[in-house]
Write a protein that holds these residues in place. Structure first.
Motif, short mmCIF file in Angstrom:
data_model
loop_
_atom_site.label_atom_id
_atom_site.label_comp_id
_atom_site.label_asym_id
_atom_site.label_seq_id
_atom_site.Cartn_x
_atom_site.Cartn_y
_atom_site.Cartn_z
N ALA B 181 -9.31 -17.04 -16.04
CA ALA B 181 -10.55 -17.59 -16.60
C ALA B 181 -10.97 -16.85 -17.87
O ALA B 181 -11.64 -17.41 -18.74
N GLN B 182 -10.56 -15.57 -17.97
CA GLN B 182 -10.87 -14.83 -19.20
C GLN B 182 -10.02 -15.33 -20.36
O GLN B 182 -10.53 -15.58 -21.45
N CYS B 225 -8.70 -6.85 -16.12
CA CYS B 225 -9.91 -7.66 -16.30
C CYS B 225 -11.06 -6.81 -16.83
O CYS B 225 -11.97 -7.33 -17.49
N VAL B 226 -11.03 -5.52 -16.53
CA VAL B 226 -12.09 -4.63 -16.98
C VAL B 226 -11.96 -4.39 -18.49
O VAL B 226 -12.92 -4.55 -19.25
N ASN B 231 -13.13 -4.70 -24.33
CA ASN B 231 -12.58 -4.87 -25.67
C ASN B 231 -12.94 -6.19 -26.32
O ASN B 231 -12.48 -6.48 -27.43
N ALA B 232 -13.74 -7.00 -25.65
CA ALA B 232 -14.00 -8.35 -26.16
C ALA B 232 -14.79 -8.31 -27.47
O ALA B 232 -15.81 -7.60 -27.56
N ASP B 233 -14.35 -9.05 -28.48
CA ASP B 233 -15.13 -9.18 -29.70
C ASP B 233 -16.19 -10.27 -29.50
O ASP B 233 -16.28 -10.87 -28.43
N ASP B 234 -17.01 -10.50 -30.52
CA ASP B 234 -18.13 -11.42 -30.34
C ASP B 234 -17.66 -12.84 -29.99
O ASP B 234 -18.27 -13.51 -29.14
N THR B 236 -14.99 -13.71 -28.42
CA THR B 236 -14.53 -13.71 -27.02
C THR B 236 -15.71 -13.70 -26.07
O THR B 236 -15.73 -14.42 -25.06
N LYS B 237 -16.72 -12.88 -26.39
CA LYS B 237 -17.92 -12.86 -25.54
C LYS B 237 -18.56 -14.24 -25.49
O LYS B 237 -19.01 -14.69 -24.43
N GLN B 238 -18.63 -14.90 -26.64
CA GLN B 238 -19.18 -16.26 -26.66
C GLN B 238 -18.39 -17.17 -25.72
O GLN B 238 -18.95 -17.98 -24.99
N ALA B 239 -17.09 -17.02 -25.75
CA ALA B 239 -16.24 -17.85 -24.89
C ALA B 239 -16.48 -17.53 -23.41
O ALA B 239 -16.55 -18.43 -22.56
N LEU B 240 -16.65 -16.24 -23.10
CA LEU B 240 -16.88 -15.85 -21.70
C LEU B 240 -18.20 -16.41 -21.18
O LEU B 240 -18.36 -16.65 -19.98
N LEU B 241 -19.15 -16.61 -22.09
CA LEU B 241 -20.45 -17.16 -21.67
C LEU B 241 -20.35 -18.60 -21.19
O LEU B 241 -21.27 -19.12 -20.56
N THR B 242 -19.23 -19.27 -21.45
CA THR B 242 -19.10 -20.67 -21.04
C THR B 242 -18.53 -20.81 -19.63
O THR B 242 -18.33 -21.91 -19.15
N VAL B 243 -18.25 -19.69 -18.98
CA VAL B 243 -17.73 -19.71 -17.61
C VAL B 243 -18.78 -19.12 -16.67
O VAL B 243 -19.45 -18.16 -17.03
N ALA B 244 -18.93 -19.71 -15.49
CA ALA B 244 -19.82 -19.13 -14.46
C ALA B 244 -19.01 -18.16 -13.61
O ALA B 244 -18.02 -18.55 -13.00
N TRP B 245 -19.43 -16.88 -13.58
CA TRP B 245 -18.67 -15.83 -12.90
C TRP B 245 -19.33 -15.42 -11.59
O TRP B 245 -20.54 -15.23 -11.54
N TYR B 246 -18.53 -15.19 -10.57
CA TYR B 246 -19.04 -14.74 -9.27
C TYR B 246 -18.08 -13.68 -8.74
O TYR B 246 -16.87 -13.93 -8.65
#
Lengths: 304, 304, 304, 304
Positions: B181-182, B225-226, B231-234, B236-246
Motif C-alpha cells: 500500500a505504501q 515499512c518504517v 524517508n518519504a518526501d512531500d 510521497t506523504k501526499q500519496a500516503l494520505l490517500t490510503v486509510a491505515w489501520y
C-alpha cells in the motif's frame, strides 16, 4: 546484528510450533525438555472404561501451566460439554480452547483451572448413541456421575466441591449443562449455557420403532430445562439460587425461542441470571467467541 | 408435534452441514441444487500458472452470496495475505474467514465483497521460497502485480479501481500489505496490518552462502515499512494520505516494537492512522478476532 | 525544551475547553475564530413555534464538522428521541452525543450526518404534556410530521429522502421511534430502539378524570409496536421489510418483556432484525454505550 | 390491569430517582427508609483537615451496597485520582462511577469494594495549587500518605494491606497513580493508568518567578515514571514485579508518546504489564469507558 535477525527468525519459527519439535534433541535432553514442558499448559486425550455403558469413552483435558510442578496444589474444574455433532475433541480443535485459556490466564482474566470435555456420543445419524441423559440402553448420566466425574476428580488434583466446580456447554450440551446444574445444584457453583437446547416437544407416543433419535428426543423432553423452572417448588428455587446462571445465544440462532422461554421462566421464578444476545447463529464462531466471557465468568464464581 | 420435532432435528442436522450433503438427491435435482447454492457465499481454491515464477501458484477466493445470480454486478476486493508459515488456505482454515464474512454480511457490517488470498510460498525451513517481495530467483512482487492481480480482476467481476481495492495481512503479510500500500498507494484505498513485520535489520553483508532466508531478510530490510515513512518526501506523504491505515498488534506480540516504530514514523509525518493494541500474542486467536474489525474497516472505506 | 513544556501544558488546558475560551481574543480576531470553529462539529439549541401545539418547542441539533464550509453539501439525518423524563437536551448532556459522534467520525465508523433531538414534553409528574403520539390536547405526532420535520429539513441542508433519514430513541422514545418507523416506513431507512416501551396495557376505560398520564397510556396502547406487527397484513409486512430494525435492551431492564414480545412478533412475521441484549438496566450508562452501535448502524444504512 | 399500568408507570418514575424522593414520607418512616437505603451503594462527599497543607481537603467516597448492614465486614479499596482540571467530584459527575460500579457489581465482574477520590487541587490557571507530588508550598504526597490514606483507612472499614489496595487515575492522575505504585510498591497490588502523564521535560532552570505551574512541571519531571523504570536497580525491579500494571491510552491521545516510552522501559526491564490502545482522545468518553476494564482489573487482583 546477525544475532538479532537470527533471534527474530528463530522466534518466528518458534511461534508456529515448529521450533519445539525440530530443535528439541539439539537443545535439551529429554529430562530438561520434560521439565520445560511442565511449565506450560497442555491438553491430554485419555480413555476411561465404563462398566455402565460397557464401552471405552474418550475425554480431553486441559491442565494449566505449572500443574506438574506443583504436586501439592489442587485446582477448580470446568466440565465443558459438546453439541450433538461433536465429540470430546470439538472444544479443543474447533473451539481453540487451549489458546484462549492461555491468553485469558496470561491477562489475569481467569484463574488456574482444569477444563475437561467428555465424549457424549458419536454422530447419531451414523448410528451412534448420543446425549447427556439416561435413556434405555444409554445410561449416560449415570456414567457421568458414578464413573466419569469421580474418576476425573480422583485421577487429577481437583478441588472437588461445589465452590470450585462449574459446567458449561453448547447446543445439546447447553441444555445438558443447564439440566445438570438444575438437578445437581449442590455440585456446581456456575453454569454457562450457549445456544442451548433448553427443551424439545415430546416425540410420537408409540412409534413402530424406537430409534436412538426417538430416545434422545424423549430424554430432552423429560429433562426440559424450561419446565424444571416452571414446576420448581420453593425448596428447589432456593437451591437454584445457589448457582450463578449465564445464558448466551445468537440473535439468529434457530434455538433462540427456547432460550427466551427459559429466561421468562427464570424471571417469573425470581432467580437471577445473566443474559447476552449477541450477533450470530448456531456455529463455532459464536461458541469460540463465547469462551471469552464463559471462562472469566466461571473463574469469577470459583471459591465464592 | 412430530413435525416440530422433525423440523428441529432437521435443522440441527442442517446446521452441521450434514443435511445438505445427505438429502440433496431426494429434495432437488442437480440443477435446482446448483441454483440454490448460488445464493450463498462460497470459497474456491484455484491455480494460476506464473511464467515469472515458472510455477503453478494456488489461491483461495471468497465469493459473496448472490455472485452467480447477478452476472452484471461487480464487487470490491480485498487481498488478504498470510504469514511466513502459511499458505493460501490459512485464512480460510485457521482464520474461519467464510463464517466471519457471512456473519458480518448478515448483520450489515460489511458490504458484498470478494476476498482473495494468494500463496506467497511454502515453509522456508522446508526449502521453499517465501515472501511478498522481489528477490533473486523469486520475483514474487512482479508476479503479484503483473500476473496474479490482473488475472483475478479479469477472471472475476471486480471493481478494479483504487476506491474498491484494499489489502490486509498478518505478520510477514502485515509487512507485505503495508509495503504494497505504501509503494502502490494509487491502487489501494485501505490497508489493515495485523501483528506486522514492519522491518528487519539487514542480514550479514557477504555470507558464504546466500540461503532463501538470507534473501527474505534482505528484501524485508530493503522494503522496511518504517524507513519508507521516515524517508518519504512531500509528494510521497501526499500519496500516503490517500490510503486509510489501520495497525492492530497484541500487547505481548514479539513484533510489538517494530509496530510502534512504524506508528512513531507515521505520527512524525502527520499521516492519520488507526491503532489498536489488544490483549494477545502472535497467534491465530489474535488474527481471527482481528477480522471482526478488519473486514468492516475495509468495507467502510470502499467507494469513498 | 521550555517550548515543549509550554506546548504540553497548552494542550492540557486546551483539552479541557478552557483554552478556546480564554485565549481566543489574543490569538485570533472574531472572523478568524469563526472560520476556525466552522471546521469542527457543533450543537445548537433552537426554538420552533408550533401552531398545532400552540407553543414554542425547543430542539437540539448536531451539525458535523465542515457543515458551514461546504454550503452546497447536504447530509443524512437522524431523529433521536428522548425518554419520558427527558427533554431535547438529554442526549447531549447525559448521552454525551457530541463527543461520541466526533470520535466515531474521526475513526471513520460513521459518515457525516446531522442529529436532531426534539422536545416531546416536560416531566409529566410536574403537570406537563409528554409523548410522541396524538392525544386529545397534545397532537404531537401531527406537530412532528407537519411542522417539526419539514422545518428542520428546510432550515438545514438535509438529504430529505427515506434513504438518508433514520430514527432512534430510548424508553418512551424507543417505542416512539419504532411506531414512527412502522407507520411511516416510507420515510425511514433504519430504526434503532433502546430499552423501548414497545406497548402498554389499556388504561381504565372510564376514569373519573382523564389525566395527562391517562392520555399518554391510552396512546401508547393504541400505537402498540407489538400489535402493529401481529396485525400487519401482507402489504404492511412488505413495507416493514424496507426498514433496517435494531433492538437493544438490557438483561435487567424492567421493559425487557415487551421487547421480547416485539421480537417474537417480528420472527413470526419473518421480518429481519438485529437484536442485542447486553448487561444493564434502564439507565444512561446503557443508552450512552448504545450510541457506539446505534450511530454506526444508522450510518451503514444511509444511502443503500 | 390498572395495577399493571400503575406499576409500570411507578417503575418509570422510580428509575428517574423521582419516586424515591417524592414518596418517602408516605411509604416509610425515616427509620425504615434509612434501613432500606443501607442496602444500596452510596457516594459521600466529606472533608478532612490537613495540617500539612494547612487547609480543608474534600474527597468523595463510594461505599458498596450492604456497607452499613455488615458492620463487621471490611473491604478492599481503590484510590482513584483525577486529572489536572479535575477535583474529587470529577470521577463521580463526569465519570459516572457509581452507575458503572453498581452495574459491574450486579454482573459479578467486580467484588464489593470502596472507591475514594481525593481532591489534589483546583484549576492551576485559576491560581490554585495542583498535583500529587511534594513541591515547595504544596506537600501533597506527604498529606496523602501521612494524613489522607491513614484517615480513610481508619474512618472506613478497609482491608488495609497491599493485597487489597489499588490505585488508578487519569492524565496527571495516571502519572500520579503510576508514580505512587512505583515508589510505594509495598502498598498496592494493582495500578491502572489512563491517558497518563508519564513524564514531563524539566522546566527552565532559573526562571524569574517560580509559578505554581513551574513547581508542578518540576515535580512531574522529578518523579518521571519512565526514568524510574529505566533507572531501577535489581531490588527495585523485584519490587515492581509485585504490582499488576495496566496502561490504557487512546490512539489519538496527545500523551500517547510518553505512554509508549513507559511501555518500552517496562519491556526492557522485563516487567509484565497489560497494555491497551483503544480508539480515542484525551477526554471523558475514554476514561468513562476505561472504567469497564479498570474496575474488573483491580478487583481480580485483590486478595491474590
Amino acid at each position: 546484528m546477525k544475532r538479532i535477525i537470527l533471534a527474530t527468525v528463530a522466534i518466528l519459527l518458534a511461534t508456529s510450533g515448529v521450533w519445539a519439535q525440530q530443535n528439541r534433541p539439539q537443545n535439551a535432553n529429554a529430562q530438561q525438555f520434560a521439565r520445560m514442558m511442565r511449565n506450560v499448559s497442555r491438553v491430554e486425550t485419555k480413555t476411561i472404561h465404563s462398566k455402565i455403558l460397557n464401552a471405552d469413552r474418550e475425554y480431553c483435558i486441559y491442565l494449566p501451566a505449572g500443574y506438574d510442578n506443583n504436586p501439592d496444589r489442587s485446582y477448580p474444574i470446568l466440565y465443558l460439554l459438546h453439541g450433538m455433532d461433536g465429540t470430546n475433541t470439538s472444544w479443543f480443535e474447533l473451539g481453540h480452547l487451549k489458546d484462549i485459556m492461555d491468553q485469558l490466564r496470561s491477562a489475569g482474566e481467569v484463574c488456574d483451572m482444569i477444563v475437561v470435555s467428555p465424549n457424549a456420543g458419536g454422530k447419531i445419524q451414523e448410528g451412534y448413541w448420543n446425549g447427556y441423559f439416561d435413556m434405555e440402553g444409554w445410561a449416560y448420566e449415570r456414567f457421568f456421575y458414578e464413573e466419569f466425574l469421580p474418576t476425573i476428580e480422583k485421577e487429577y488434583r481437583v478441588k472437588a466441591d461445589k465452590a470450585h466446580r462449574a459446567v458449561a456447554g453448547l447446543s445439546m450440551g447447553g441444555g445438558g449443562c443447564t439440566a445438570y446444574a438444575q438437578r445437581h445444584s449442590d455440585m456446581y457453583c456456575a453454569c454457562y449455557a450457549m445456544s442451548a437446547l433448553m427443551h424439545l416437544p415430546a416425540p410420537q407416543a408409540n412409534p413402530k420403532e424406537k430409534t436412538k433419535m426417538w430416545y434422545l428426543t424423549e430424554a430432552a423432553n423429560r429433562y426440559s430445562c424450561v419446565e424444571f423452572v416452571q414446576n420448581a417448588d420453593d425448596a428447589t428455587k432456593q437451591a437454584l439460587l445457589t448457582v450463578a446462571w449465564y445464558v448466551d445465544c445468537g440473535d439468529d440462532d434457530f434455538l433462540f425461542d427456547c432460550n427466551i422461554d427459559f429466561i421468562k421462566a427464570m424471571r417469573k421464578a425470581n432467580i437471577p441470571y445473566q443474559l447476552r444476545i449477541r450477533d450470530g447463529v448456531h456455529n463455532w464462531e459464536y461458541w469460540r467467541t463465547a469462551l471469552y466471557s464463559a471462562l472469566p465468568f466461571v473463574s469469577r464464581n470459583f471459591g465464592k
